[in-house]
Design a protein around this motif. Structure first.
Motif, PDB file in Angstrom:
ATOM      1  N   PRO A  39      -7.531  -5.831  10.132  1.00 54.88           N
ATOM      2  CA  PRO A  39      -8.735  -7.104  11.102  1.00 54.88           C
ATOM      3  C   PRO A  39      -7.026  -8.249  10.834  1.00 54.88           C
ATOM      4  O   PRO A  39      -7.017  -9.761  11.414  1.00 54.88           O
ATOM      5  CB  PRO A  39      -9.587  -7.338   9.533  1.00 54.88           C
ATOM      6  CG  PRO A  39      -9.796  -5.946   9.980  1.00 54.88           C
ATOM      7  CD  PRO A  39      -8.630  -4.924   9.581  1.00 54.88           C
ATOM      8  N   SER A  40      -5.931  -8.578   9.265  1.00 53.01           N
ATOM      9  CA  SER A  40      -5.246  -8.996   8.804  1.00 53.01           C
ATOM     10  C   SER A  40      -4.315  -8.795   9.812  1.00 53.01           C
ATOM     11  O   SER A  40      -3.830  -9.967  10.569  1.00 53.01           O
ATOM     12  CB  SER A  40      -5.260  -9.282   7.790  1.00 53.01           C
ATOM     13  OG  SER A  40      -4.260  -7.559   8.074  1.00 53.01           O
ATOM     14  N   TYR A  64       0.897  -1.499   0.480  1.00 52.96           N
ATOM     15  CA  TYR A  64      -0.255  -0.120  -0.003  1.00 52.96           C
ATOM     16  C   TYR A  64       1.101   1.505   0.072  1.00 52.96           C
ATOM     17  O   TYR A  64       0.680   2.032  -0.545  1.00 52.96           O
ATOM     18  CB  TYR A  64      -0.792   0.121   1.014  1.00 52.96           C
ATOM     19  CG  TYR A  64      -1.441   1.637   1.409  1.00 52.96           C
ATOM     20  CD1 TYR A  64      -2.571   1.740   0.733  1.00 52.96           C
ATOM     21  CD2 TYR A  64      -0.968   2.289   2.674  1.00 52.96           C
ATOM     22  CE1 TYR A  64      -3.046   3.045   0.818  1.00 52.96           C
ATOM     23  CE2 TYR A  64      -1.568   3.293   2.924  1.00 52.96           C
ATOM     24  CZ  TYR A  64      -2.940   4.025   1.767  1.00 52.96           C
ATOM     25  OH  TYR A  64      -3.586   4.985   2.353  1.00 52.96           O
ATOM     26  N   MET A  94      -8.337   5.295   6.866  1.00 50.68           N
ATOM     27  CA  MET A  94      -9.133   3.876   5.947  1.00 50.68           C
ATOM     28  C   MET A  94      -8.581   2.704   5.422  1.00 50.68           C
ATOM     29  O   MET A  94      -8.888   1.552   5.298  1.00 50.68           O
ATOM     30  CB  MET A  94     -10.056   5.016   5.306  1.00 50.68           C
ATOM     31  CG  MET A  94     -11.162   5.815   5.427  1.00 50.68           C
ATOM     32  SD  MET A  94     -12.674   5.976   3.427  1.00 50.68           S
ATOM     33  CE  MET A  94     -11.362   7.304   2.699  1.00 50.68           C
ATOM     34  N   ALA A  95      -7.426   3.183   5.227  1.00 48.75           N
ATOM     35  CA  ALA A  95      -6.848   2.284   4.723  1.00 48.75           C
ATOM     36  C   ALA A  95      -6.126   1.355   5.426  1.00 48.75           C
ATOM     37  O   ALA A  95      -6.246  -0.089   5.548  1.00 48.75           O
ATOM     38  CB  ALA A  95      -5.305   2.724   3.718  1.00 48.75           C
ATOM     39  N   HIS A 128      -3.623   8.952  -1.666  1.00 50.32           N
ATOM     40  CA  HIS A 128      -4.134   9.434  -0.604  1.00 50.32           C
ATOM     41  C   HIS A 128      -4.211  11.590  -0.913  1.00 50.32           C
ATOM     42  O   HIS A 128      -5.821  11.453  -0.552  1.00 50.32           O
ATOM     43  CB  HIS A 128      -3.612  10.149   0.636  1.00 50.32           C
ATOM     44  CG  HIS A 128      -2.502  10.114   0.567  1.00 50.32           C
ATOM     45  ND1 HIS A 128      -1.022  10.014   0.315  1.00 50.32           N
ATOM     46  CD2 HIS A 128      -2.008  11.461   1.349  1.00 50.32           C
ATOM     47  CE1 HIS A 128       0.048  10.686   0.765  1.00 50.32           C
ATOM     48  NE2 HIS A 128      -0.390  11.431   1.175  1.00 50.32           N
ATOM     49  N   ASP A 160       0.290   4.055  -3.239  1.00 48.46           N
ATOM     50  CA  ASP A 160      -0.126   5.506  -2.313  1.00 48.46           C
ATOM     51  C   ASP A 160       1.169   6.645  -2.922  1.00 48.46           C
ATOM     52  O   ASP A 160       1.089   7.438  -3.652  1.00 48.46           O
ATOM     53  CB  ASP A 160       0.117   5.247  -0.803  1.00 48.46           C
ATOM     54  CG  ASP A 160      -0.202   7.202  -0.481  1.00 48.46           C
ATOM     55  OD1 ASP A 160      -1.827   7.477  -1.041  1.00 48.46           O
ATOM     56  OD2 ASP A 160       0.018   7.054   0.713  1.00 48.46           O
ATOM     57  N   LEU A 213      -7.896   0.853   8.705  1.00 49.54           N
ATOM     58  CA  LEU A 213      -8.968  -0.509   9.041  1.00 49.54           C
ATOM     59  C   LEU A 213      -9.088  -0.971   8.064  1.00 49.54           C
ATOM     60  O   LEU A 213      -9.883  -2.388   8.841  1.00 49.54           O
ATOM     61  CB  LEU A 213     -10.200   0.683   8.674  1.00 49.54           C
ATOM     62  CG  LEU A 213     -10.202   2.412   9.951  1.00 49.54           C
ATOM     63  CD1 LEU A 213     -11.150   3.115  10.171  1.00 49.54           C
ATOM     64  CD2 LEU A 213     -10.055   0.914  12.030  1.00 49.54           C
ATOM     65  N   ILE A 214      -8.818  -0.945   6.960  1.00 48.26           N
ATOM     66  CA  ILE A 214      -9.238  -2.261   5.515  1.00 48.26           C
ATOM     67  C   ILE A 214      -7.976  -2.954   6.193  1.00 48.26           C
ATOM     68  O   ILE A 214      -7.851  -4.337   6.372  1.00 48.26           O
ATOM     69  CB  ILE A 214      -8.522  -1.491   4.180  1.00 48.26           C
ATOM     70  CG1 ILE A 214      -9.574  -0.572   4.023  1.00 48.26           C
ATOM     71  CG2 ILE A 214      -8.594  -2.941   3.624  1.00 48.26           C
ATOM     72  CD1 ILE A 214      -9.782  -0.538   2.812  1.00 48.26           C
ATOM     73  N   LEU A 215      -6.580  -2.603   7.046  1.00 45.91           N
ATOM     74  CA  LEU A 215      -5.763  -3.837   6.815  1.00 45.91           C
ATOM     75  C   LEU A 215      -5.668  -4.569   8.345  1.00 45.91           C
ATOM     76  O   LEU A 215      -5.393  -5.106   8.585  1.00 45.91           O
ATOM     77  CB  LEU A 215      -4.364  -3.370   6.853  1.00 45.91           C
ATOM     78  CG  LEU A 215      -4.138  -2.741   5.244  1.00 45.91           C
ATOM     79  CD1 LEU A 215      -2.746  -1.717   5.291  1.00 45.91           C
ATOM     80  CD2 LEU A 215      -3.666  -4.011   4.642  1.00 45.91           C
TER      81      LEU A 215
END
Length: 237
Positions: free
Chosen positions: A139-140, A90, A132-133, A100, A94, A135-137
């Motif tokens: 969980p992993s 990312y 937001m990026a 961004h 980016d 938050l997406i990553l």
């Protein structure tokens, strides 16, 4: 005399760190010459220039870190470092495509109020995209940390230290930098702190990951305990 820092010494890793830091300082020096003198007038010498020389150098470090993290996955026979590979993928995307900035500009057009502290709606939009990026990553990272063995968790702690250092410059100093747009001298100083700090933080991250790939089986080096407990010195003779 032997200290706990001996665990972090590896000749090849130390040479890599020295080389990276010398390159970082060279880019910083050129940036200062670019901003204060008529020399190095090419805009690509500007640390803040999109696809400039310093940014391309940073791309190489991102790719190198992803390769080293992949080697760690193979060496340890688990996908524990996959979230970190995705994170640096990312970072690379980016920086290369100004994700961004572009998405932040799109969000900024839809923000109905003026942010505080002299920030622009563009700055707030960029911050929201980065959040937001993350938050997406997230969980992993949480899943890998929770189900991973203690050794992987300790390495995660150390990698998070370097990530926090990077974010302090990339987000924290960047927000301060945005409030002084229009003041060339202050912008130059904050640019050195922000972009120079990012360069050095990524170099430290790369050094640590390379060190992990160099450690022999059964040998570990954890950075966080060094800072959390008093350093002990063992005399050898």
């Amino acid at each position: 005399m032997k200290t706990r820092f001996n665990a972090f010494y590896d000749r090849n890793a130390s040479l890599l760190l020295l080389t990276l830091l010398l390159a970082d300082l060279t880019f910083l020096a050129i940036y200062l010459f670019h901003g204060l003198t008529p020399y190095f007038a090419n805009p690509l010498f500007n640390l803040e220039a999109d696809n400039g020389y310093a940014e391309r150098y940073q791309y190489l470090k991102y790719v190198g870190i992803m390769v080293l993290l992949s080697c760690l996955c193979v060496k340890r026979k688990r996908l524990s470092f996959l979230p970190w590979i995705l994170l640096f993928a990312y970072f690379l995307a980016d920086d290369a495509w100004q994700l961004h900035e572009e998405l932040g500009a799109w969000i900024a057009e839809r923000i109905p109020y003026q942010p505080p502290f002299r920030l622009r709606t563009q700055d707030l939009g960029e911050l929201l995209v980065s959040a937001m990026a993350g938050l997406i990553l997230l969980p992993s990272f949480l899943a890998t940390y929770y189900f991973g063995p203690p050794s992987v968790r300790k390495i995660f702690h150390d990698l998070l230290l370097f990530l926090a250092l990077l974010l302090a410059f990339a987000v924290g100093v960047d927000m301060v930098h945005a409030t002084f747009i229009g003041s060339p001298r202050i912008e130059l100083v904050l640019g050195v702190i922000e972009d120079g700090g990012e360069l050095i933080a990524i170099s430290l991250f790369g050094w640590y990951v390379f060190l992990l790939t160099r450690l022999s089986s059964g040998r570990e080096a954890y950075l966080l305990p060094v800072f959390l407990t008093p350093m002990k010195v063992v005399q050898t003779g």
